[in-house]
Design an enzyme around this catalytic site. Structure first.
Site, PDB file in Angstrom:
ATOM      1  N   GLN A 191       0.812  -1.216   0.000  1.00  0.00           N
ATOM      2  CA  GLN A 191       0.000   0.000   0.000  1.00  0.00           C
ATOM      3  C   GLN A 191       0.841   1.258   0.000  1.00  0.00           C
ATOM      4  OE1 GLN A 191      -1.752  -0.953   3.989  1.00  0.00           O
ATOM      5  NE2 GLN A 191      -1.294   1.192   4.456  1.00  0.00           N
ATOM      6  N   CYS A 245      -5.184   0.733   4.239  1.00  0.00           N
ATOM      7  CA  CYS A 245      -5.366  -0.667   4.621  1.00  0.00           C
ATOM      8  C   CYS A 245      -6.829  -1.081   4.541  1.00  0.00           C
ATOM      9  CB  CYS A 245      -4.823  -0.903   6.020  1.00  0.00           C
ATOM     10  SG  CYS A 245      -5.567   0.136   7.315  1.00  0.00           S
ATOM     11  N   HIS A 253      -5.669  -1.185  12.457  1.00  0.00           N
ATOM     12  CA  HIS A 253      -5.211  -1.645  11.149  1.00  0.00           C
ATOM     13  C   HIS A 253      -6.183  -2.668  10.579  1.00  0.00           C
ATOM     14  CE1 HIS A 253      -2.482  -2.415   7.914  1.00  0.00           C
ATOM     15  NE2 HIS A 253      -2.086  -3.605   8.326  1.00  0.00           N
ATOM     16  N   ASN A 292      -1.820  -9.242   4.685  1.00  0.00           N
ATOM     17  CA  ASN A 292      -1.562  -7.832   4.959  1.00  0.00           C
ATOM     18  C   ASN A 292      -1.372  -7.102   3.623  1.00  0.00           C
ATOM     19  OD1 ASN A 292      -1.125  -5.519   6.439  1.00  0.00           O
ATOM     20  ND2 ASN A 292       0.883  -6.098   7.198  1.00  0.00           N
TER      21      ASN A 292
END
Length: 384
Positions: free
Chosen positions: A187, A193, A331, A351
């Site tokens: 990212q 996120c 997150h 992730n």
């Protein structure tokens, strides 16, 4: 640190200093190795606390990777390379900031080494390692790489509680192997996120509905959902992002609306639409059993977690940090499976920090540990 003999305290400090400098040299070389700039890898060994005015390259050569041929790799090197664009280097404004970055990187290196010494003694279930976030402080990572916004009041109109009658759950499941998970993307220094988590859940939904896995566009969500309360690179909501997709009647493919790591003008096009949903469901807060049922029966699930500084340098193993509270989350990630490793239950999590982080971009987080890191605080998934 390997000892070369009996030493007095003063010499012990000198050897520690030499060992630390050699460790940094080794790590710097291995970053270049990962980019194809070398044909061999060095590693720490029993010579690591010895000094030499000019260390030969073979000083730290690994016995398991001892191909040392530099003649033929020159033709394979790129014409130009800029580590700033690859995310390995934080943009430097001046010499003072460069020194500060070096100081942060060295401090993080020492913390990693200290943890891994304890890991070798069986005191931890996971290993940290240096990565492209290594010259960023924990505060910078939290500000630039997390940025999930959590509603102050719980939304109850869409809350869904899965029945506990589904007792025959598989012991393990990995949606990567089933073709439900697209490649990991970095990212960058943008708090997007939440967009990656939602687009990942939507990819799983469309795979189940159509049998095809098509990467969807986090950039579409980043650019076009501000009217729903999202803040672009400064953060966003999972639930409000799903609402945008529902009311927009779709989300574009990543190929038609590629990721740019910054917020821009909304360019959504019906012609590029590759995913849609009619609703979304929120699971019971803190219920890891309900999350397991959902993952087993539905597919990848969007979740929020508490990303501590130790999460920043995670490299492998089952991430089990008793200090990771479930009280707050900051997150957004995507649960894409679960399992057990050496008696430790884990969630398999995707992730959005690139493949240089963690286990090729994934992390195995402790499961059935009292909702550690708040992973079951607010799970949700889209529905048709």
């Amino acid at each position: 640190m390997h000892r070369t003999g009996n030493v007095i305290p003063e010499e012990e400090e000198q050897r520690r200093s030499v060992w630390e400098k050699n460790t940094l040299l080794i790590k710097a070389h291995n970053l270049e190795y990962e980019q194809g700039m070398h044909s061999y890898q060095p590693g720490m060994n029993h010579l690591g606390d010895m000094w030499l005015r000019r260390r030969p390259a073979w000083w730290f050569l690994r016995p398991d990777n001892n191909t040392f041929a530099l003649d033929d790799i020159a033709t394979k090197l790129p014409k130009a390379i800029d580590y700033r664009l690859l995310g390995y280097v934080t943009p430097v404004i001046n010499q003072e900031e460069e020194e500060q970055r070096r100081s942060v990187w060295e401090k993080n290196t020492l913390l990693i080494e200290a943890h891994n010494l304890e890991y070798e003694q069986g005191m931890h279930s996971y290993q940290p390692g240096m990565n492209h976030l290594g010259d960023m402080t924990a505060e910078e990572v939290a500000e630039k790489m997390t940025s999930l916004v959590v509603p102050q009041a719980r939304e109850t109109n869409n809350t869904f509680a899965l029945d506990d009658i589904a007792t025959k759950l598989p012991k393990a499941i990995d949606y990567r192997l089933l073709g439900f998970v697209t490649p990991v993307i970095n990212q960058g220094r943008c708090g997007s996120c939440w967009a990656f988590s939602v687009s990942g859940a939507m990819e799983g939904l469309m795979k189940r509905q159509t049998g095809k896995l098509v990467p969807l566009s986090p950039q579409n969500l980043l650019d076009c959902s501000s009217s729903y309360g999202n803040l672009g690179c400064n953060g966003g909501y999972l639930s409000k992002t799903f609402r945008y997709i529902i009311e927009n009647k779709g989300i574009d493919s990543d190929s038609s609306y590629p990721y740019e790591s910054r917020e821009g003008k909304c360019r959504y096009s019906v012609r590029g639409r590759a995913g849609y949903c009619w609703g979304f469901q929120i699971l019971r807060r803190g219920d890891e059993r309900a999350l397991q049922v959902a993952v087993a029966n539905v597919g990848p699930v969007s979740v929020s977690i508490n990303a501590l500084p130790s999460f920043q340098s995670y490299r492998g193993g089952v991430y089990d940090d008793p200090s990771c509270s479930s009280a707050e989350t900051n997150h957004a990630v995507l649960v894409v499976g679960y399992g057990t490793d050496r008696g430790k239950d884990f969630w398999l999590v995707k992730n959005s920090w690139g493949t240089d982080w963690g286990e090729s971009g994934f992390v195995r987080m402790a499961r059935n540990r009292n909702n550690q890191c708040g992973i079951a605080n607010r799970p949700m998934y889209p529905t048709m």
